[in-house]
Structure formats: C-alpha cells, structure tokens
Motif scaffolding. Structure first.
Motif, mmCIF file in Angstrom:
data_model
loop_
_atom_site.group_PDB
_atom_site.id
_atom_site.type_symbol
_atom_site.label_atom_id
_atom_site.label_comp_id
_atom_site.label_asym_id
_atom_site.label_seq_id
_atom_site.Cartn_x
_atom_site.Cartn_y
_atom_site.Cartn_z
ATOM 1 N N ALA A 141 0.824 -1.205 0.000
ATOM 2 C CA ALA A 141 0.000 0.000 0.000
ATOM 3 C C ALA A 141 0.861 1.258 0.000
ATOM 4 O O ALA A 141 0.579 2.231 -0.717
ATOM 5 C CB ALA A 141 -0.925 -0.010 1.217
ATOM 6 N N GLU A 142 1.930 1.246 0.809
ATOM 7 C CA GLU A 142 2.820 2.393 0.863
ATOM 8 C C GLU A 142 3.573 2.579 -0.454
ATOM 9 O O GLU A 142 3.766 3.707 -0.914
ATOM 10 C CB GLU A 142 3.801 2.240 2.024
ATOM 11 N N LEU A 143 4.002 1.510 -1.055
ATOM 12 C CA LEU A 143 4.691 1.607 -2.343
ATOM 13 C C LEU A 143 3.762 2.223 -3.389
ATOM 14 O O LEU A 143 4.165 3.112 -4.147
ATOM 15 C CB LEU A 143 5.162 0.224 -2.798
ATOM 16 N N ARG A 144 2.534 1.751 -3.413
ATOM 17 C CA ARG A 144 1.603 2.305 -4.389
ATOM 18 C C ARG A 144 1.310 3.777 -4.125
ATOM 19 O O ARG A 144 1.259 4.598 -5.047
ATOM 20 C CB ARG A 144 0.299 1.510 -4.380
ATOM 21 N N ARG A 145 1.134 4.126 -2.845
ATOM 22 C CA ARG A 145 0.872 5.528 -2.502
ATOM 23 C C ARG A 145 2.022 6.421 -2.958
ATOM 24 O O ARG A 145 1.801 7.482 -3.577
ATOM 25 C CB ARG A 145 0.685 5.650 -0.991
ATOM 26 N N LEU A 146 3.247 5.999 -2.694
ATOM 27 C CA LEU A 146 4.418 6.795 -3.083
ATOM 28 C C LEU A 146 4.571 6.854 -4.597
ATOM 29 O O LEU A 146 4.926 7.902 -5.155
ATOM 30 C CB LEU A 146 5.673 6.186 -2.443
ATOM 31 N N ARG A 147 4.304 5.737 -5.269
ATOM 32 C CA ARG A 147 4.421 5.717 -6.735
ATOM 33 C C ARG A 147 3.419 6.668 -7.382
ATOM 34 O O ARG A 147 3.774 7.444 -8.284
ATOM 35 C CB ARG A 147 4.205 4.295 -7.249
ATOM 36 N N GLU A 148 2.177 6.612 -6.911
ATOM 37 C CA GLU A 148 1.148 7.474 -7.501
ATOM 38 C C GLU A 148 1.402 8.940 -7.181
ATOM 39 O O GLU A 148 1.141 9.822 -8.017
ATOM 40 C CB GLU A 148 -0.228 7.033 -7.005
ATOM 41 N N LEU A 193 4.012 8.164 -11.368
ATOM 42 C CA LEU A 193 4.649 7.107 -12.160
ATOM 43 C C LEU A 193 3.729 5.902 -12.285
ATOM 44 O O LEU A 193 3.035 5.529 -11.331
ATOM 45 C CB LEU A 193 5.957 6.663 -11.504
ATOM 46 N N SER A 194 3.743 5.268 -13.453
ATOM 47 C CA SER A 194 3.062 3.989 -13.617
ATOM 48 C C SER A 194 3.956 2.889 -13.060
ATOM 49 O O SER A 194 5.140 3.121 -12.767
ATOM 50 C CB SER A 194 2.786 3.713 -15.094
ATOM 51 N N GLN A 195 3.413 1.698 -12.917
ATOM 52 C CA GLN A 195 4.230 0.578 -12.460
ATOM 53 C C GLN A 195 5.389 0.325 -13.414
ATOM 54 O O GLN A 195 6.510 0.070 -12.985
ATOM 55 C CB GLN A 195 3.370 -0.673 -12.304
ATOM 56 N N GLY A 211 9.280 0.622 -12.524
ATOM 57 C CA GLY A 211 10.101 -0.554 -12.719
ATOM 58 C C GLY A 211 11.336 -0.253 -13.559
ATOM 59 O O GLY A 211 12.447 -0.707 -13.249
ATOM 60 N N THR A 212 11.170 0.523 -14.618
ATOM 61 C CA THR A 212 12.299 0.885 -15.480
ATOM 62 C C THR A 212 13.374 1.623 -14.691
ATOM 63 O O THR A 212 14.575 1.397 -14.880
ATOM 64 C CB THR A 212 11.817 1.752 -16.650
#
Length: 281
Positions: A19-26, A30-32, A36-37
């Motif tokens: 959940a934290e990774l997704r929150r920080l990514r959004e 950035l998209s997944q 990843g790149t």
C-alpha cells in the motif's frame, strides 16, 4: 484510491508495504512500468509488490526509496515484511512455491519437504536442531505441514520429484517412521495425478546433482527460478543462464531415473522392507 482487489493494507506487514509503495508511486506520478524501469525491474514485479504477492527485497526497496525520495521508509517496511515462519534463507523460495504453476525437485538424500509426513519431519527437525525446545520442534514441523497443503489445494502446481535411491534407504526416525513415510509417498502419487515421482537408482552412477538438492519453479507470468540448499543455508537463483544449467541437469537426471511405474514399485518394496524390520533402528 483503493488497492486492486480491495487488498486491506492492515492485514499484514507485506500488504502495508504494498500500500505504501503504491501511494508513493502514484504521488510521484509514475506507472508501475515507469517505476520498474527506473529501478531495473519490470512493471509486473512492482505490481506483485503492491499486491503483496511477492516478498519485498531490500536492495529493490533501497532503489525505490532513492527514486521516490522516501528516505529509508520502504527499507524499514521491507525488514518488517520479510519476517517468516520458515528459515530466512528459504523464505523467498517458500513464497514463490505458492505462485508456481510447476515445481520440479531433485532430492539426493531426504524426502522433499512437500511430501514429508509429520513423523519424518519431526525426526529431521530433532536431529538438525538438537538444542531447541519440544515446542519449537512442533512449531517447525507444523509449518512444514502447512507448506505441504500446497499440493492438496484446489489449484495445485504440477509437482515432479526425482528422489535418489538414498532417500529410500536412509532410515530417518527408524523403520516405523520410514515405513509410514514411504507408504504416504505411494498413496500420494497414486491418488494425486499432478504429482509424479521418479527414483534415481544407485546404478545410475554419477550425475550433476549427486550431492545437491535442487528445485525448479515455473510461473504463468514470470521467468523460472531455481533453488538449491545444503545444511543451514540455501540460495534462490534467478539468473536465466544459470537456471538453464539447472534445467539441463534436471533433464539429465530425469532421463536416467527409473520410470514412474518402476519407481513406485521400488518405493513400495522399500516400505515393505521397513515394515518387516529388515533395516537397522
């Protein structure tokens, strides 16, 4: 925004990490795939972390913290999320077992963990961990029995095991325990068509896996991995060239092993030997 499939981030540390990774990514826009790149992995890999389908890795978490400007936040969560009931060196492989569509294992001396009986597992645990309490032994054995449920679930992986004949002849726990173990093995193979067992006889001589336990795992949406283990240590291998070498060695062992039918007959014969007490205690 809720996580996909309504994943509850508060169910366990791994879900919270995702959940934290997704929150920080959004928050970083950035998209997944884009994230990843930047950390040299695939978007699918990032998605597996976010969905708590894969245990987070410390090195990847360090790279994610750098890209997302999150200090050491994900690294700290990673350490928490990597707690496991199994030995640390085996924890990543144990998680991948649950995702595999097929598992091919070679056992040089001992029965594969997924095929062990409670008595056999207890005998092994008492010998390998002589100074732990009876309660700790029972906890480790119960964890192994939980792992074995993987082969009895609604959608089990195809499981192919090659056992060196030594695994039938070393009387772990004594004749009664070994007899039960081999009878369990026979019944499992006869009643579960997704499980195939071959025996590599002494007469096969030298081969690449002579003293090495090895497991190959294949997945529906990811590259194959190999896992190898010796006393008190293990290694998960994902480098494609090396995994290919393990695959070739496994194919060679399969080619010189007894057929599944002949292997089962040998297992049954060994079980009868134990029941008639022809093996030393």
């Amino acid at each position: 925004m809720p996580l996909p499939k309504d994943l509850d981030p508060y169910t366990d540390p791994r879900a919270f990490y995702g959940a934290e990774l997704r929150r920080l990514r959004e928050a970083a826009g950035l998209s997944q795939g884009e994230l990843g790149t930047r950390v040299f992995c695939s978007g699918t890999y990032i998605g597996q972390f976010e969905m708590a389908e894969r245990r987070p890795q410390l090195e990847v978490s360090r790279a994610l913290d750098e890209v997302l400007g999150s200090g050491e936040h994900l690294q700290r969560l990673c350490r928490l999320a990597r707690t496991s009931k199994v030995a640390g060196y085996f924890a990543d492989a144990a998680e991948l077992e649950k995702q595999a569509t097929s598992i091919s294992e070679y056992a040089p001396v001992l029965m594969p963990g997924l095929l062990q009986t409670r008595g056999y597992a207890a005998a092994l645990t008492r010998v390998s961990s002589r100074f732990i309490s009876a309660e700790a032994v029972e906890e480790q054995v119960s964890t192994r029995m939980e792992r074995a449920e993987l082969l009895r679930c609604d959608t089990p992986p195809a499981f192919w095991a090659i056992l060196h004949e030594s695994a039938l002849r070393v009387p772990v726990g004594g004749p009664e325990v070994m007899g039960d173990q081999l009878n369990h093995l026979t019944e499992t193979v006869r009643t579960r068509p997704h499980i195939i067992v071959q025996v590599l006889p002494f007469s096969a001589g030298v081969h690449p896996f002579l003293n090495t336990m090895a497991s190959l795992m294949d997945f529906a949406d990811g590259p194959s991995v190999a896992y190898t283990e010796s006393a008190y240590t293990g290694q998960l291998i994902d480098e494609p060239r090396l995994v290919g070498s393990y695959r070739s060695a496994y194919d060679l062992a399969r080619a010189v092993a007894l057929s599944p039918e002949a292997s089962l007959a040998l297992v049954e014969s060994a079980a009868k030997d134990y029941s008639s007490h022809e093996y030393p205690t």
